[in-house]
Motif scaffolding. Structure first.
Motif, PDB file in Angstrom:
ATOM      1  N   LEU A 175      -3.879  14.805 -12.034  1.00 34.63           N
ATOM      2  CA  LEU A 175      -2.756  14.245 -10.659  1.00 34.63           C
ATOM      3  C   LEU A 175      -3.721  14.019  -9.459  1.00 34.63           C
ATOM      4  CD1 LEU A 175       0.752  14.095 -12.471  1.00 34.63           C
ATOM      5  CD2 LEU A 175      -1.073  12.124 -12.942  1.00 34.63           C
ATOM      6  N   CYS A 176      -3.818  15.229  -9.060  1.00 35.48           N
ATOM      7  CA  CYS A 176      -3.960  15.479  -7.632  1.00 35.48           C
ATOM      8  C   CYS A 176      -5.086  14.663  -7.394  1.00 35.48           C
ATOM      9  CB  CYS A 176      -4.181  16.986  -7.352  1.00 35.48           C
ATOM     10  SG  CYS A 176      -2.606  17.728  -7.346  1.00 35.48           S
TER      11      CYS A 176
ATOM     12  N   ALA B 173       2.862   6.524  -7.058  1.00 31.84           N
ATOM     13  CA  ALA B 173       2.186   7.234  -7.347  1.00 31.84           C
ATOM     14  C   ALA B 173       2.959   9.188  -7.615  1.00 31.84           C
ATOM     15  CB  ALA B 173       0.672   7.431  -7.207  1.00 31.84           C
TER      16      ALA B 173
ATOM     17  N   PHE C 187       0.736  -0.779  -0.002  1.00 34.47           N
ATOM     18  CA  PHE C 187       0.113   0.030   0.225  1.00 34.47           C
ATOM     19  C   PHE C 187       1.150   1.503  -0.032  1.00 34.47           C
ATOM     20  CE2 PHE C 187      -2.973   3.083   2.414  1.00 34.47           C
ATOM     21  CZ  PHE C 187      -3.910   3.404   0.926  1.00 34.47           C
TER      22      PHE C 187
ATOM     23  N   PHE D  10      -5.589  10.928  -7.621  1.00 37.55           N
ATOM     24  CA  PHE D  10      -4.918  10.398  -6.932  1.00 37.55           C
ATOM     25  C   PHE D  10      -5.734  10.439  -5.021  1.00 37.55           C
ATOM     26  CE2 PHE D  10      -2.263   9.875  -2.711  1.00 37.55           C
ATOM     27  CZ  PHE D  10      -1.299   9.274  -3.001  1.00 37.55           C
TER      28      PHE D  10
ATOM     29  N   LEU E   1      -7.521   7.118  -4.281  1.00 37.42           N
ATOM     30  CA  LEU E   1      -7.665   6.801  -2.456  1.00 37.42           C
ATOM     31  C   LEU E   1      -8.765   6.396  -1.173  1.00 37.42           C
ATOM     32  CD1 LEU E   1      -5.905   6.571   0.419  1.00 37.42           C
ATOM     33  CD2 LEU E   1      -5.384   8.935   0.894  1.00 37.42           C
TER      34      LEU E   1
ATOM     35  N   MET F 100       3.985  11.848  -9.880  1.00 43.68           N
ATOM     36  CA  MET F 100       3.346  13.209 -10.686  1.00 43.68           C
ATOM     37  C   MET F 100       4.482  14.092 -10.329  1.00 43.68           C
ATOM     38  SD  MET F 100       0.358  12.306  -7.283  1.00 43.68           S
ATOM     39  CE  MET F 100      -0.461  13.669  -7.206  1.00 43.68           C
TER      40      MET F 100
END
Lengths: 76, 492
Positions: free
Chosen positions: B277-278, A60, A53, B281, B285, A64
């Motif tokens: 991208l933000c 990622a 995890f 993500f 999650l 980014m």
């Protein structure tokens, strides 16, 4: 921090465009391959939140940050 | 849940979106670029939100949560590899944008057709996109119909949910083209992220106290769910077969790659990329935490797709939260469908009809495109009412089928030797292989359809190019322009 500094160096200077693309492509290839290999090969025995995890989360974030470094130099 | 409240919530959502769409279409011009690309003048924040809403469908809070429920942390890895595919936009984004501005491309297929100097390339690329994306849209509609029917315990029939979703899609896309879609997408993206975040925070706080306690319970009761292959769903071959085709989604899916034409400038494109991208993500999650919550709170479900409905029907969830989650999932589905039908409409008019009737006037072409917004949505609706197994197969094959255009896109910008014949052969053979492997459930070496369609199309593109003649003059002119413009813009 060291990785980010290396990537920023890759992004600056007067090197040939082809070399920059190759440099970034190699970095992304290593990054993406690690996302396939590391959790299966090295983290499959760690049933904790800081195992696969955490690794994929950091992967990622690295992708980014890399995209942020590349696009920061774009001009209007 | 009382169907009155569901109708009321959907009604308010539709009215709010329509107000935004009406506002967005003010000052809209009459050309193709204006209707389908918002005149290439979208600001970065709106571009980021429409990119996010287009990319993330009902799959996230239903399918990905279900994957997490059944397979554990592998779902997180799969979705983040998908997100990291945006690194491709760091290289291809400026190239698409510069080429689109210079040559007035409306669609990604038009870019390929011009670069390889071939109408066949343009038409085949467009038709391939239509074949794989209409069933994908139908599955989104089915998701809305099923969700509304389930939430109302049958008081609102499946067909009513389908009709509502179809009407909303057509009205917003037909009304103002890309402007209306981009702005309503922005509204829907904010709905999606806000509602899903609040819902997950609420559930975790109410059921577990905090995230640490939730993960502690997972480590204690379901340790396999924090490793791969874990409970077994995410074998390495399955993981590879899912992740590889989706890594290339930013290039292979035309409703996404067409958005590389729309930012006002490269600065706005940067805002689009980083914003997405933000968003991605956080939304990933949230969806994963939703799936883990379901694993702990409603264990024992046979099918992962039932995890979200089961969680929503629990007493721990107040009806108002369940209603908001339903609106969030509906927004995710509709924002994906209307972007797809808008892109496919631009492709059928620009890449097919204009190639068959080159003398067609732009206003007639635009009218045709707008009519196809209605026809494609109707097509998805008809597919959805049939609930055929075929739709599910085609929808699952969409990522593998669209992947076959990627070698041609790489060649367009980086390889002067690429030929039109190679593009045609690689797309036709790769697309056929994707359909055949998916229908017959063929998995050579245990690898998924997407891996093989990618390999077949890439190999054929290279080999056939070696034995056929490239459009040398166009390749030289195109790539020289792009290289020069990239230097000016300081892009790699």
């Amino acid at each position: 921090v060291v990785i980010i500094k290396l990537l920023r160096n890759l992004n600056s200077g007067g090197g040939k465009v082809g070399n920059k693309i190759t440099g970034w492509a190699v970095w992304f290839l290593v990054l993406v391959l690690s996302a396939f290999i590391v959790p299966y090969q090295f983290l499959s025995g760690i049933p904790k939140v800081y195992g696969a995890f955490l690794y994929w989360g950091l992967f990622a974030l690295a992708a980014m940050i890399s995209v942020g470094i590349i696009t920061a130099r774009w001009r209007e | 849940m009382n169907s009155y409240y569901i109708y009321l919530a959907i009604g308010l959502y539709f009215i709010l979106g329509t107000i935004v769409a009406v506002y967005a279409r003010r000052g809209m011009g009459r050309g193709m670029a204006d209707f389908f690309l918002a005149n290439r003048a979208v600001n970065g924040v709106v571009a980021a939100l429409t990119y996010s809403a287009t990319t993330y469908s009902a799959f996230m809070m239903v399918g990905l949560a279900g994957f997490t429920y059944i397979g554990g942390v592998g779902a997180w890895g799969f979705e983040l590899i998908y997100l990291s595919g945006l690194v491709l936009v760091a290289f291809f984004g400026p190239r698409f944008w510069l080429a689109g501005k210079k040559y007035n491309y409306i669609t990604p297929a038009e870019l390929l057709g011009d670069r390889y100097q071939s109408r066949a390339v343009q038409v085949i690329t467009a038709i391939t996109s239509i074949i794989f994306l209409i069933p994908y849209s139908a599955v989104q509609l089915i998701g809305i119909g099923t969700l509304v029917e389930g939430m109302s315990k049958g008081a609102i029939p499946f067909m009513a949910g389908l009709i509502i979703a179809t009407v909303v899609t057509v009205v917003w896309a037909f009304m103002g083209g890309m402007r209306a879609v981009a702005w309503t997408d922005s509204l829907q993206a904010l709905i999606m992220i806000t509602i899903s975040t609040l819902s997950v925070v609420f559930i975790i706080h109410r059921a577990f106290g905090d995230v640490g306690t939730m993960f502690g319970l997972l480590e204690k009761n379901y340790p396999g769910w924090l490793t791969v292959p874990g409970p077994g769903f995410f074998s390495f071959n399955t993981f590879l077969g899912l992740s590889l085709p989706w890594f290339f989604f930013s290039l292979s899916n035309p409703q996404v790659s067409q958005r590389l034409f729309i930012p006002r400038s490269l600065t706005h494109m940067r805002i689009m990329v980083m914003g997405f991208l933000c968003f991605g993500f956080v939304y990933t999650l949230i969806s994963i935490l939703w799936g883990f919550s379901a694993r702990l709170l409603v264990p024992g479900l046979a099918n992962g797709d039932l995890a979200t409905p089961a969680l929503l029907s629990m007493n721990v969830i107040p009806p108002v939260i369940a209603l908001l989650v339903m609106i969030g999932i509906t927004a995710a589905a509709i924002s994906t469908i209307n972007s797809i039908v808008l892109t496919l409409s631009s492709m059928i008019s620009q890449d097919v009809i204009k190639q068959i009737i080159p003398a067609v006037e732009e206003n007639n072409l635009l009218l045709t495109g707008r009519i196809f917004v209605f026809l494609f949505t109707l097509g998805a609706f008809v597919f959805a009412t049939m609930r055929l197994g075929l739709i599910a197969v085609l929808s699952v094959a969409s990522s593998a089928g669209l992947l076959v255009t990627v070698p041609a896109i790489f060649g367009a910008f980086f390889w002067k030797r690429g030929t039109a014949a190679a593009v045609v052969v690689s797309i036709l053979a790769g697309g056929t292989a994707a359909l055949l492997f998916q229908f017959a459930n063929i998995k050579p070496l245990g690898l998924g359809t997407g891996v093989w369609s990618g390999i077949i199309s890439a190999v054929l593109f290279i080999v056939v190019s070696r034995f056929t003649v490239p459009p040398e003059a166009k390749a030289e002119e195109f790539m020289s322009y792009i290289d020069g413009a990239l230097k000016e813009k300081n892009a790699i």
